[in-house]
Design a protein around this motif. Structure first.
Motif, mmCIF file in Angstrom:
data_model
loop_
_atom_site.group_PDB
_atom_site.id
_atom_site.type_symbol
_atom_site.label_atom_id
_atom_site.label_comp_id
_atom_site.label_asym_id
_atom_site.label_seq_id
_atom_site.Cartn_x
_atom_site.Cartn_y
_atom_site.Cartn_z
ATOM 1 N N UNK A 46 4.319 -13.233 8.082
ATOM 2 C CA UNK A 46 3.281 -12.221 8.356
ATOM 3 C C UNK A 46 2.501 -11.901 7.087
ATOM 4 N N UNK A 47 3.190 -11.810 5.963
ATOM 5 C CA UNK A 47 2.500 -11.579 4.690
ATOM 6 C C UNK A 47 1.617 -12.752 4.325
ATOM 7 N N UNK A 48 2.099 -13.963 4.565
ATOM 8 C CA UNK A 48 1.331 -15.170 4.277
ATOM 9 C C UNK A 48 0.036 -15.190 5.082
ATOM 10 N N UNK A 88 7.565 -9.628 2.900
ATOM 11 C CA UNK A 88 6.154 -9.542 3.313
ATOM 12 C C UNK A 88 5.282 -9.766 2.084
ATOM 13 N N UNK A 89 5.636 -9.100 0.996
ATOM 14 C CA UNK A 89 4.843 -9.229 -0.227
ATOM 15 C C UNK A 89 4.949 -10.630 -0.830
ATOM 16 N N UNK A 90 6.124 -11.233 -0.754
ATOM 17 C CA UNK A 90 6.246 -12.617 -1.229
ATOM 18 C C UNK A 90 5.312 -13.515 -0.427
ATOM 19 N N UNK A 128 2.924 -3.268 3.800
ATOM 20 C CA UNK A 128 4.156 -4.058 3.835
ATOM 21 C C UNK A 128 5.264 -3.428 4.673
ATOM 22 N N UNK A 129 5.451 -2.128 4.576
ATOM 23 C CA UNK A 129 6.540 -1.485 5.316
ATOM 24 C C UNK A 129 6.314 -1.604 6.824
ATOM 25 N N UNK A 145 0.799 -1.223 0.000
ATOM 26 C CA UNK A 145 0.000 0.000 0.000
ATOM 27 C C UNK A 145 0.834 1.277 0.000
ATOM 28 N N UNK A 146 2.121 1.161 0.253
ATOM 29 C CA UNK A 146 2.972 2.350 0.355
ATOM 30 C C UNK A 146 3.421 2.808 -1.027
#
Length: 191
Positions: A184-186, A143-145, A127-128, A97-98
């Motif tokens: 955390x992204x997962x 995070x994005x992965x 993500x950041x 989103x950043x």
């Protein structure tokens, strides 16, 4: 099995590290992989994208055709919009989103989010913030992965092994913070 994945962002956001992890994991699984990259300006801030094609059979082309991407994984929201024409009708979008405001007429985030919402239910990731909470502000790409992992066709534990392989030489702390960021992204995509 075949997956077409477009990775998008700007220079310095770790797009090529995401590609390296996916490539490593796919190769460990005995899958065929084709990759084509476009690097933006040689300095940070230029557009960077990578086409990844993964299959359990031979692949003949590196580039993904319009309307055939199973996943657009973007570390920058405007870059996610740029590649929407590649998205398959049943494809997924996961984007940070950043914004990386590198042009004078960068559109308002409300407009970007409205366009992304038109494709269904994109996975929108702070993500950041999550990367900082995981222990490394530089791990937003992992995070994005993680957020895109369910759509890659590769098991999350294999992707974690790829993170270990990519960052192992940098020490245990770097590996652990990147794996925490990935997990955390997962969680965002599997909840």
């Amino acid at each position: 099995m075949q997956k077409n994945i477009i990775l998008a962002g700007v220079g310095g956001q770790g797009i090529l590290s995401i590609a390296a992890v996916i490539d490593w994991a796919a190769l460990q699984e005995g899958l065929e992989i084709r990759q084509a990259e476009v690097h933006g300006m040689s300095q940070r801030g230029g557009a960077v994208q990578s086409h990844l094609r993964i299959a359990d059979h031979e692949l003949y082309a590196d580039l993904i055709a319009f309307g055939t991407a199973d996943l657009i994984l973007s570390v920058e929201p405007l870059e996610a919009l740029r590649y929407l024409p590649y998205l398959a009708p049943d494809g997924h979008v996961a984007t940070a989103l950043e914004p990386f405001v590198n042009i004078p007429d960068y559109p308002p985030m409300e407009g970007i989010l409205a366009e992304l919402a038109r494709i269904g239910a994109p996975v929108l990731v702070p993500a950041a913030e999550i990367a900082r909470e995981a222990g490394s502000a530089r791990a937003s790409n992992m995070v994005m992965l993680g957020a895109g992992a369910p759509f890659t066709g590769i098991a999350p534990d294999k992707l974690e092994a790829g993170i270990e392989a990519l960052f192992g030489a940098k020490g245990r702390e770097v590996v652990d913070s990147n794996i925490r960021a990935f997990r955390r992204g997962l969680e965002l995509s599997t909840n």
